[in-house]
Structure formats: structure tokens, C-alpha cells
Design a protein around this motif. Structure first.
Motif, PDB file in Angstrom:
ATOM      1  N   VAL A  20       0.797  -1.228   0.000  1.00  0.00           N
ATOM      2  CA  VAL A  20       0.000   0.000   0.000  1.00  0.00           C
ATOM      3  C   VAL A  20       0.832   1.283   0.000  1.00  0.00           C
ATOM      4  CG1 VAL A  20      -2.082  -1.004   1.001  1.00  0.00           C
ATOM      5  CG2 VAL A  20      -0.230  -0.268   2.510  1.00  0.00           C
ATOM      6  N   ASP A  21       1.856   1.330  -0.834  1.00  0.00           N
ATOM      7  CA  ASP A  21       2.667   2.544  -0.902  1.00  0.00           C
ATOM      8  C   ASP A  21       1.776   3.744  -1.181  1.00  0.00           C
ATOM      9  OD1 ASP A  21       4.879   0.954  -0.547  1.00  0.00           O
ATOM     10  OD2 ASP A  21       5.370   0.876  -2.680  1.00  0.00           O
ATOM     11  N   LEU A  22       1.767   4.672  -0.256  1.00  0.00           N
ATOM     12  CA  LEU A  22       0.932   5.861  -0.368  1.00  0.00           C
ATOM     13  C   LEU A  22       1.856   7.048  -0.592  1.00  0.00           C
ATOM     14  CD1 LEU A  22      -2.019   6.854  -0.140  1.00  0.00           C
ATOM     15  CD2 LEU A  22      -1.563   7.279   2.265  1.00  0.00           C
ATOM     16  N   GLY A  23       2.055   7.396  -1.850  1.00  0.00           N
ATOM     17  CA  GLY A  23       3.017   8.455  -2.146  1.00  0.00           C
ATOM     18  C   GLY A  23       4.411   7.986  -1.791  1.00  0.00           C
ATOM     19  N   GLN A  24       5.128   8.769  -0.999  1.00  0.00           N
ATOM     20  CA  GLN A  24       6.438   8.353  -0.500  1.00  0.00           C
ATOM     21  C   GLN A  24       6.230   7.136   0.404  1.00  0.00           C
ATOM     22  OE1 GLN A  24       9.343   9.764  -1.386  1.00  0.00           O
ATOM     23  NE2 GLN A  24      10.413   8.219  -0.204  1.00  0.00           N
ATOM     24  N   PRO A  25       6.755   5.959   0.059  1.00  0.00           N
ATOM     25  CA  PRO A  25       6.375   4.747   0.790  1.00  0.00           C
ATOM     26  C   PRO A  25       6.956   4.606   2.193  1.00  0.00           C
ATOM     27  CG  PRO A  25       8.008   4.221  -0.866  1.00  0.00           C
ATOM     28  CD  PRO A  25       7.619   5.665  -1.071  1.00  0.00           C
ATOM     29  N   THR A  26       7.961   5.346   2.546  1.00  0.00           N
ATOM     30  CA  THR A  26       8.636   5.123   3.830  1.00  0.00           C
ATOM     31  C   THR A  26       7.973   5.830   5.010  1.00  0.00           C
ATOM     32  OG1 THR A  26      10.153   6.936   3.345  1.00  0.00           O
ATOM     33  CG2 THR A  26      10.865   4.698   2.749  1.00  0.00           C
ATOM     34  N   ASP A  27       6.879   6.550   4.774  1.00  0.00           N
ATOM     35  CA  ASP A  27       6.223   7.278   5.874  1.00  0.00           C
ATOM     36  C   ASP A  27       4.765   6.857   6.065  1.00  0.00           C
ATOM     37  OD1 ASP A  27       5.112   8.401   3.606  1.00  0.00           O
ATOM     38  OD2 ASP A  27       5.447  10.466   4.216  1.00  0.00           O
ATOM     39  N   ASP A  28       4.476   5.592   5.742  1.00  0.00           N
ATOM     40  CA  ASP A  28       3.101   5.102   5.829  1.00  0.00           C
ATOM     41  C   ASP A  28       2.816   4.468   7.182  1.00  0.00           C
ATOM     42  OD1 ASP A  28       2.782   5.896   3.219  1.00  0.00           O
ATOM     43  OD2 ASP A  28       2.974   3.887   2.383  1.00  0.00           O
ATOM     44  N   LEU A  29       1.584   4.617   7.627  1.00  0.00           N
ATOM     45  CA  LEU A  29       1.046   3.925   8.790  1.00  0.00           C
ATOM     46  C   LEU A  29      -0.203   3.184   8.335  1.00  0.00           C
ATOM     47  CD1 LEU A  29       1.300   6.787  11.449  1.00  0.00           C
ATOM     48  CD2 LEU A  29       2.796   4.783  11.243  1.00  0.00           C
ATOM     49  N   ALA A 138       6.740   3.489   7.978  1.00  0.00           N
ATOM     50  CA  ALA A 138       7.603   2.590   7.220  1.00  0.00           C
ATOM     51  C   ALA A 138       6.950   2.233   5.890  1.00  0.00           C
ATOM     52  CB  ALA A 138       7.865   1.326   8.036  1.00  0.00           C
ATOM     53  N   ASP A 139       7.643   1.416   5.123  1.00  0.00           N
ATOM     54  CA  ASP A 139       7.134   0.865   3.872  1.00  0.00           C
ATOM     55  C   ASP A 139       6.277  -0.347   4.222  1.00  0.00           C
ATOM     56  OD1 ASP A 139       6.664   0.061   1.295  1.00  0.00           O
ATOM     57  OD2 ASP A 139       8.765  -0.222   0.763  1.00  0.00           O
ATOM     58  N   ARG A 140       4.988  -0.174   4.272  1.00  0.00           N
ATOM     59  CA  ARG A 140       4.050  -1.161   4.798  1.00  0.00           C
ATOM     60  C   ARG A 140       3.364  -1.991   3.716  1.00  0.00           C
ATOM     61  NH1 ARG A 140       5.432  -1.711   9.677  1.00  0.00           N
ATOM     62  NH2 ARG A 140       5.056   0.004  11.093  1.00  0.00           N
TER      63      ARG A 140
END
Length: 168
Positions: A20-29, A138-140
Motif C-alpha cells: 500500500v505505498d501511499l506516495g512516499q512509501p517510507t512514511d506510511d502507517l 515505514a514501507d508497509r
């Protein structure tokens, strides 16, 4: 889903898995709402490297699950995965994740809160900041589980899910 084999499949689960990469993938919850049969992803920060100051949110909901004894199954588990850390890498691990929602016990330190007594990992409310929530951007990936059900040879079951995107 159809059982084209000659043996009954007992205790089957359907798993809806999404990166579920939401835009920039490293800041997802991520999180879930078991009352709505919904898994979701949202940005940890109000500003995203791709979407800017108005990042959207994404939800995946099970609308209709398999039918067991006349009842339609709902989402029965939800789990989050962190890229290259606790993703299911074998059929047995994938099955346990669909059945329990939670990773294997040796990965318990990964949790931000106590997962005991539930199959819905991170089912707290991010709006009110209450309950068990994802707190590590994180990249979730997410996995919505639905089951168990039995498929006799020749039997079939249907699953309907919806993806919803909302913006600010």
C-alpha cells in the motif's frame, strides 16, 4: 474461488494482500476497523514527498466474504507487514497470518502495543490516538484475512472487496 481438485479443502482462508505505498512509501502507517471490515493506510506526516501537503488515504474493505452455514463471513483478521522484515515467506506462515492476523510469536517486539486476545493488529483509532495503533512509519504491506471455510470438490465461493481512496 473454485475447488477443482478431488479432495475437500478444510479451514480455507482468503487473504487480500496489498503493498500500500501511499506516495512516499517510507512514511506510511496502517490500521484496521473490524466493525467496517476495513484495512487502511495513511500518511504519518501531514506532508508527503509525492503528494505534498494533502496526502490521501486508502482503504480496502471486504464487502462480501465466503458463505458458511448461510452466514457471510466478514474480515476475520488483519495484519501489517514491514518490507523485508515480517512478510510471510512460506505457505505455513502465510496461512497463519491469514488465520491470526498477527506475525509469528518471535516477532512480537515489532508490535507497538500488546496484540494478545485479538486477530486484528493495529485496530486502534488514529483520529483520536486511542487503542493499539501503528506508530512506526515505514514501507508497509497489509493483509486482510477472511475464513475459515470449507470447499468440497467442485464447490466455489466468492469474495467482493472495494478499494476506496479519500483526499483531504
Amino acid at each position: 474461488i473454485r475447488n477443482r481438485g478431488t479432495s475437500t479443502i478444510d479451514s480455507a482462508y482468503v487473504g487480500l494482500w496489498a503493498d500500500v505505498d501511499l506516495g512516499q512509501p517510507t512514511d506510511d502507517l496502517v490500521g484496521c476497523d473490524s466493525t467496517l471490515d476495513l484495512g487502511f493506510v495513511y500518511n504519518a506526516n501531514p506532508n508527503d514527498g509525492i503528494y505534498g501537503s494533502h496526502p490521501p488515504a486508502l482503504g480496502i474493505a471486504i464487502v462480501d466474504g465466503p458463505v458458511v452455514a448461510g452466514d457471510t463471513l466478514r474480515m476475520t483478521s488483519f495484519g501489517r507487514q514491514l518490507k523485508n522484515y515480517n512478510e510471510p515467506m512460506s505457505p505455513g506462515t502465510a496461512y497463519r497470518r491469514m488465520a491470526r492476523g498477527l506475525p509469528d510469536p518471535h516477532l512480537t517486539p515489532f508490535f507497538a502495543c500488546d496484540p494478545s486476545g485479538t486477530t486484528y493488529e493495529v485496530s486502534g483509532d488514529p483520529v483520536t490516538a486511542s487503542g493499539c495503533r501503528d506508530t512506526i512509519p515505514a514501507d508497509r504491506r497489509i493483509l486482510l484475512g477472511c475464513g475459515p471455510f470449507t470447499l468440497a470438490p467442485g464447490d466455489s465461493q466468492g469474495v467482493v472487496a472495494v478499494l476506496a481512496v479519500g483526499g483531504v
